[in-house]
Write a protein that holds these residues in place. Structure first.
Motif, PDB file in Angstrom:
ATOM      1  N   LEU A 143     -45.417  10.060 -11.865  1.00 32.34           N
ATOM      2  CA  LEU A 143     -45.371   9.460 -10.527  1.00 32.34           C
ATOM      3  C   LEU A 143     -45.035   7.968 -10.572  1.00 32.34           C
ATOM      4  N   ALA A 144     -44.194   7.573 -11.540  1.00 30.32           N
ATOM      5  CA  ALA A 144     -43.742   6.177 -11.640  1.00 30.32           C
ATOM      6  C   ALA A 144     -42.461   6.180 -12.448  1.00 30.32           C
ATOM      7  N   TRP A 145     -41.448   5.464 -11.949  1.00 29.90           N
ATOM      8  CA  TRP A 145     -40.126   5.542 -12.574  1.00 29.90           C
ATOM      9  C   TRP A 145     -40.082   4.926 -13.968  1.00 29.90           C
ATOM     10  N   LEU A 146     -40.522   3.694 -14.135  1.00 25.95           N
ATOM     11  CA  LEU A 146     -40.362   3.035 -15.431  1.00 25.95           C
ATOM     12  C   LEU A 146     -41.126   3.742 -16.553  1.00 25.95           C
ATOM     13  N   PRO A 147     -42.411   4.100 -16.352  1.00 21.02           N
ATOM     14  CA  PRO A 147     -43.098   4.844 -17.419  1.00 21.02           C
ATOM     15  C   PRO A 147     -42.428   6.176 -17.728  1.00 21.02           C
ATOM     16  N   PHE A 148     -41.948   6.894 -16.692  1.00 23.07           N
ATOM     17  CA  PHE A 148     -41.276   8.169 -16.947  1.00 23.07           C
ATOM     18  C   PHE A 148     -39.986   7.957 -17.735  1.00 23.07           C
ATOM     19  N   LEU A 149     -39.174   6.981 -17.344  1.00 19.48           N
ATOM     20  CA  LEU A 149     -37.921   6.729 -18.062  1.00 19.48           C
ATOM     21  C   LEU A 149     -38.197   6.315 -19.505  1.00 19.48           C
ATOM     22  N   ALA A 150     -39.275   5.535 -19.713  1.00 21.53           N
ATOM     23  CA  ALA A 150     -39.628   5.123 -21.072  1.00 21.53           C
ATOM     24  C   ALA A 150     -40.010   6.332 -21.921  1.00 21.53           C
ATOM     25  N   GLU A 151     -40.851   7.213 -21.379  1.00 19.81           N
ATOM     26  CA  GLU A 151     -41.278   8.371 -22.170  1.00 19.81           C
ATOM     27  C   GLU A 151     -40.120   9.337 -22.386  1.00 19.81           C
TER      28      GLU A 151
END
Length: 361
Positions: A143-151
């Protein structure tokens, strides 16, 4: 010219502040929803992982005992322990709300690395399939773009390295499948964010309706009472005075009876604009009753005659209907201190002062 500039700039600034407030509210709702979900997702994920592994061990024991691998079991236990630890950590207040998506993303990355260990050392293609499911699910869960893109980036890059060491088919095909799983996760994340933001906008609208008068856009009584404690507390800390201005639209009932309620509504809206424009931006302005407006502020009481003249001079408050009905705003004033006076006392005194000034004319 200065007044004209002020009239032009204030709506623009208000619109900008409204967008900022909306974005801040959306962020707060998103983080609040995520903070409630993370522990449950991680703990249930750990339970499902252990249950899945237990079923796999039983079936393997029954169908192909020679394929049992204790190292694979240890890897699954470690991954489950990571999920449990992260889940219980996020149930506490040890992690700031804004940092929780990154903790969740880190737990997902560690799980992905554990699955890759199985792929490399145990040669378990099922672990790679679970990684694809993980990427699909991470978008909605994070439910958050930057953490999802990082993972997604870390897991996909690690997948490229793993596939190069142990090709279970054409490396590029499996890598593109990994990117496809990440894209599915991104699509689900986008849809879920839209849903959360719609919920945030709906709750924000309900909150505004609860404290705002729909006709004038001013505070209603509930909204005024909700904001008063902060003003009262600030006045007490600064040892400053509090003033009340009580404004009544004289003759509104007769105007409603003669010209209809639409005319009366326009008169109330125009009066509200005039009062709002005559006060400071941080003063509390509320519609107190059908034809009554109350202003409560901190500091020196406005000079009565000058304020009354300034308010009455704003012809916009009757506008094109002035030929029908020359309305009048009756004004009363009161002042006191938070330590000695209640808001009801000040409003009652301002109301009485308004009637005294009206009859003295």
């Amino acid at each position: 010219t200065a007044a004209g500039c002020r009239t032009d700039v204030r709506p623009a600034m208000s619109a900008m502040e409204s967008v900022v407030d909306r974005d801040a509210h959306r962020r707060d709702v998103r983080l609040a929803v995520a903070a409630r979900e993370y522990p449950l997702i991680l703990i249930l994920g750990g339970i499902v992982l252990l249950a899945f592994r237990a079923v796999t061990v039983v079936l393997t024991q029954l169908l192909d005992p020679a394929r049992q691998n204790s190292g694979e079991n240890i890897t699954y236990l470690v991954m489950a322990a990571v999920l449990f630890a992260a889940g219980f950590l996020l149930r506490t207040d040890a992690v700031p709300v804004h940092a929780r998506p990154w903790v969740f993303a880190l737990a997902a990355i560690l799980m992905g690395m554990g699955l890759y260990v199985n792929v490399i050392f145990v040669r378990d293609p099922l672990s790679f399939a679970i990684i694809l499911l993980l990427l699909c699910a991470c978008g909605a869960a994070t439910l958050a773009w930057l953490p999802f893109l990082a993972e997604a980036f870390v897991i996909a890059l690690a997948g490229l390295v793993v596939l190069d060491r142990w090709p279970i088919g054409p490396t590029m095909n499996w890598f593109m499948l990994t990117l496809g799983a990440a894209a599915v996760g991104a699509i689900i994340l986008n849809v879920r964010l839209r849903t959360v933001y719609a919920l945030a906008d709906a709750t924000s609208a309900l909150q505004r309706l609860a404290v705002t008068d729909q006709l004038t856009g001013l505070l209603n009584r509930h909204g005024l009472m909700e904001r008063l404690p902060a003003l009262w507390s600030a006045a007490g800390r600064l040892d400053d005075e509090i003033f009340v201005v009580f404004v009544d639209i004289r003759g509104l009932k007769q105007a409603n009876d003669r010209y209809g309620h639409d005319f009366g509504d326009r008169a109330i809206q125009a009066a509200a604009r005039s009062v709002r424009n005559s006060m400071r931006a941080h003063d509390l302005v509320a519609r107190w009753g059908g034809d009554e407006i109350v202003v409560i502020g901190m500091g020196r009481l406005p000079e009565a005659e000058a304020f009354d003249e300034r308010l009455q001079s704003q012809h916009e408050w009757t506008g094109e209907d002035r030929e029908k009905w020359v309305g009048e705003l009756s004004v009363g004033f009161a002042e006191g201190r938070s330590s000695a006076d209640s808001v009801d006392d000040l409003i009652t005194r301002a109301d009485a002062d308004m009637y005294r000034r009206r009859h003295a004319r």
